[in-house]
Design an enzyme around this catalytic site. Structure first.
Site, PDB file in Angstrom:
ATOM      1  N   LYS A 276       0.809  -1.236   0.000  1.00  0.00           N
ATOM      2  CA  LYS A 276       0.000   0.000   0.000  1.00  0.00           C
ATOM      3  C   LYS A 276       0.841   1.283   0.000  1.00  0.00           C
ATOM      4  O   LYS A 276       0.425   2.294  -0.540  1.00  0.00           O
ATOM      5  CB  LYS A 276      -0.955  -0.001   1.195  1.00  0.00           C
ATOM      6  CG  LYS A 276      -2.136  -0.944   1.015  1.00  0.00           C
ATOM      7  CD  LYS A 276      -3.140  -0.812   2.136  1.00  0.00           C
ATOM      8  CE  LYS A 276      -4.313  -1.740   1.910  1.00  0.00           C
ATOM      9  NZ  LYS A 276      -5.345  -1.633   2.946  1.00  0.00           N
TER      10      LYS A 276
ATOM     11  N   ASP B 260     -10.077   3.160   1.690  1.00  0.00           N
ATOM     12  CA  ASP B 260     -10.227   2.590   3.045  1.00  0.00           C
ATOM     13  C   ASP B 260     -10.866   3.607   3.999  1.00  0.00           C
ATOM     14  O   ASP B 260     -11.731   3.274   4.795  1.00  0.00           O
ATOM     15  CB  ASP B 260      -8.854   2.177   3.610  1.00  0.00           C
ATOM     16  CG  ASP B 260      -8.394   0.826   3.086  1.00  0.00           C
ATOM     17  OD1 ASP B 260      -9.247   0.017   2.675  1.00  0.00           O
ATOM     18  OD2 ASP B 260      -7.170   0.573   3.082  1.00  0.00           O
TER      19      ASP B 260
HETATM   20  P1  NAP Z   1      -0.529  -3.193   9.139  1.00  0.00           P
HETATM   21  O1  NAP Z   1      -0.212  -1.977   8.362  1.00  0.00           O
HETATM   22  O2  NAP Z   1       0.357  -4.373   9.092  1.00  0.00           O
HETATM   23  O3  NAP Z   1      -0.696  -2.729  10.695  1.00  0.00           O
HETATM   24  C1  NAP Z   1      -0.988  -3.681  11.697  1.00  0.00           C
HETATM   25  C2  NAP Z   1      -1.376  -2.964  12.975  1.00  0.00           C
HETATM   26  O4  NAP Z   1      -1.864  -3.939  13.910  1.00  0.00           O
HETATM   27  C3  NAP Z   1      -0.206  -2.262  13.673  1.00  0.00           C
HETATM   28  O5  NAP Z   1      -0.702  -1.138  14.371  1.00  0.00           O
HETATM   29  C4  NAP Z   1       0.257  -3.356  14.659  1.00  0.00           C
HETATM   30  O6  NAP Z   1       0.918  -2.837  15.780  1.00  0.00           O
HETATM   31  C5  NAP Z   1      -1.057  -3.912  15.101  1.00  0.00           C
HETATM   32  N1  NAP Z   1      -1.014  -5.294  15.612  1.00  0.00           N
HETATM   33  C6  NAP Z   1      -0.684  -6.398  14.924  1.00  0.00           C
HETATM   34  N2  NAP Z   1      -0.847  -7.492  15.706  1.00  0.00           N
HETATM   35  C7  NAP Z   1      -1.301  -7.039  16.913  1.00  0.00           C
HETATM   36  C8  NAP Z   1      -1.640  -7.673  18.132  1.00  0.00           C
HETATM   37  N3  NAP Z   1      -1.559  -8.998  18.268  1.00  0.00           N
HETATM   38  N4  NAP Z   1      -2.067  -6.900  19.161  1.00  0.00           N
HETATM   39  C9  NAP Z   1      -2.158  -5.552  19.012  1.00  0.00           C
HETATM   40  N5  NAP Z   1      -1.826  -4.899  17.887  1.00  0.00           N
HETATM   41  C10 NAP Z   1      -1.394  -5.628  16.845  1.00  0.00           C
HETATM   42  O7  NAP Z   1      -1.980  -3.756   8.737  1.00  0.00           O
HETATM   43  P2  NAP Z   1      -3.258  -2.941   8.231  1.00  0.00           P
HETATM   44  O8  NAP Z   1      -3.283  -2.902   6.763  1.00  0.00           O
HETATM   45  O9  NAP Z   1      -3.343  -1.677   8.996  1.00  0.00           O
HETATM   46  O10 NAP Z   1      -4.444  -3.924   8.680  1.00  0.00           O
HETATM   47  C11 NAP Z   1      -4.792  -4.106  10.042  1.00  0.00           C
HETATM   48  C12 NAP Z   1      -6.005  -5.036  10.134  1.00  0.00           C
HETATM   49  O11 NAP Z   1      -7.104  -4.426   9.489  1.00  0.00           O
HETATM   50  C13 NAP Z   1      -5.818  -6.389   9.433  1.00  0.00           C
HETATM   51  O12 NAP Z   1      -6.460  -7.371  10.228  1.00  0.00           O
HETATM   52  C14 NAP Z   1      -6.562  -6.225   8.121  1.00  0.00           C
HETATM   53  O13 NAP Z   1      -7.089  -7.450   7.624  1.00  0.00           O
HETATM   54  C15 NAP Z   1      -7.700  -5.319   8.551  1.00  0.00           C
HETATM   55  N6  NAP Z   1      -8.237  -4.480   7.462  1.00  0.00           N
HETATM   56  C16 NAP Z   1      -9.576  -4.495   7.260  1.00  0.00           C
HETATM   57  C17 NAP Z   1     -10.139  -3.713   6.280  1.00  0.00           C
HETATM   58  C18 NAP Z   1     -11.623  -3.735   6.068  1.00  0.00           C
HETATM   59  O14 NAP Z   1     -12.076  -3.189   5.050  1.00  0.00           O
HETATM   60  N7  NAP Z   1     -12.408  -4.302   6.970  1.00  0.00           N
HETATM   61  C19 NAP Z   1      -9.326  -2.880   5.479  1.00  0.00           C
HETATM   62  C20 NAP Z   1      -7.939  -2.860   5.719  1.00  0.00           C
HETATM   63  C21 NAP Z   1      -7.408  -3.672   6.718  1.00  0.00           C
HETATM   64  P3  NAP Z   1       2.540  -2.658  15.805  1.00  0.00           P
HETATM   65  O15 NAP Z   1       2.807  -1.328  15.152  1.00  0.00           O
HETATM   66  O16 NAP Z   1       2.843  -2.703  17.243  1.00  0.00           O
HETATM   67  O17 NAP Z   1       3.097  -3.820  15.034  1.00  0.00           O
END
Ligand code: NAP
Length: 269
Positions: free
Chosen positions: A68, A104
């Site tokens: 992204k 998003d």
């Molecule tokens: P990303 O850029 O990899 O960021 C992950 C985030 O989650 C970071 O803030 C990370 O914290 C935190 N994290 C990961 N594992 C954790 C845990 N066990 N406990 C607490 N915090 C944790 O990913 P992203 O693209 O933002 O996506 C995040 C989530 O949103 C994913 O599950 C994805 O599938 C979902 N999502 C959903 C949609 C939708 O339309 N519903 C759209 C986009 C994403 P650190 O900085 O400490 O690593």
């Protein structure tokens, strides 16, 4: 029917075989009567994939983890909001020029605003990754007072600083009085279904609580918020809406998000 006039769309990511985007887009294209098809591409080399998109005239592409942000230098232009968020989840091929968009933030905001008025509200946003960044932008647009908590404090502080929000340490969350709580972390995502990024005592009865994790659909975070009497919004609400906004960018027509959600629920069963 796929024929010589079929327009091709797709998602690029890695891993991508679990993606629900083909379910969203192929279902909507069919109902909209569009001669279009959408595939998932597991990309090993981003530069080669971008040449492929240009060379084959692929009309539109969704972008997911881990591309992204790193995709930005490969694009010919960025729509204003995507530039400000510095993350792209949508590419539109506009006469051979690849333009980056972000849907998003719009998906998240529309999902929240169906349940509550956001203007000026106090919000606790969990996470500081790509999705949290997009949602933070949307909350700023609505003049929300936002508190961010992220597991890695430095990253959380950076996002809060950029947006003019406050990053709080975990110890300050107890007793925090907010109207909306959003989980934008991967905490509680399958296979870690038994985890939650926020213990249930933190939920206040009148709060609106949204989880953007959609696998499982009823996360522990949402179940506990419900037990505490909160209004909840699951991850499909944002997912369906960010996908619908992509189709609108590509075709100028907006699909029915209710029908997309039904397709997604069936696919998740
Ligand atoms: P990303 O850029 O990899 O960021 C992950 C985030 O989650 C970071 O803030 C990370 O914290 C935190 N994290 C990961 N594992 C954790 C845990 N066990 N406990 C607490 N915090 C944790 O990913 P992203 O693209 O933002 O996506 C995040 C989530 O949103 C994913 O599950 C994805 O599938 C979902 N999502 C959903 C949609 C939708 O339309 N519903 C759209 C986009 C994403 P650190 O900085 O400490 O690593």
């Amino acid at each position: 029917m796929i024929d010589a006039k079929t327009r091709l769309y797709g998602v690029i990511g890695n891993p991508v075989r679990h993606s629900l985007s083909p379910v969203i887009h192929n279902g909507a294209f069919r109902r909209m009567g569009l001669n279009a098809a959408y595939l998932a591409f597991e990309v090993l080399n981003l530069a080669e994939a971008m040449s492929g998109i240009r060379g084959l005239g692929i009309r539109g592409v969704s972008v997911t983890i881990p591309f992204k942000t790193v995709i930005i230098p490969f694009l010919d232009g960025l729509e204003d909001v995507a530039g400000r968020i510095q993350a792209v989840n949508t590419i539109s091929n506009e006469g051979g020029k690849l333009i980056g968009y972000n849907t998003d933030w719009r998906g998240a905001l529309e999902a929240l605003e169906e349940k509550t008025n956001l203007e000026g509200k106090k919000v606790l946003l969990l996470g500081a990754g790509g999705a949290a960044r997009a949602i933070a932008f949307g909350l700023k647009e609505r003049s929300c007072q936002v508190f961010i908590f992220n597991r890695s404090e430095e990253k959380g502080q950076r996002l809060a600083g950029e947006m003019g929000f406050t990053h709080l340490p975990f110890s300050s969350l107890n007793g925090l009085d907010v109207d909306v709580v959003i989980n934008a972390t991967s905490g509680g995502m399958h296979p870690k279904d038994s985890e939650t990024p926020l213990p249930k005592e933190f939920f206040k009865k009148e709060a609106t609580v949204m989880d953007i994790v959609y696998k499982p659909l009823r996360t522990k975070f949402l179940r506990e918020a419900e037990e505490r009497g909160c209004r909840t919004i699951d991850g499909l609400e944002m997912l369906a809406r960010q996908g619908a906004a992509q189709i609108e960018i590509w075709t100028g027509k907006k699909p029915d998000t209710g029908e997309i959600k039904e397709d997604l629920k069936k696919a998740l069963r």
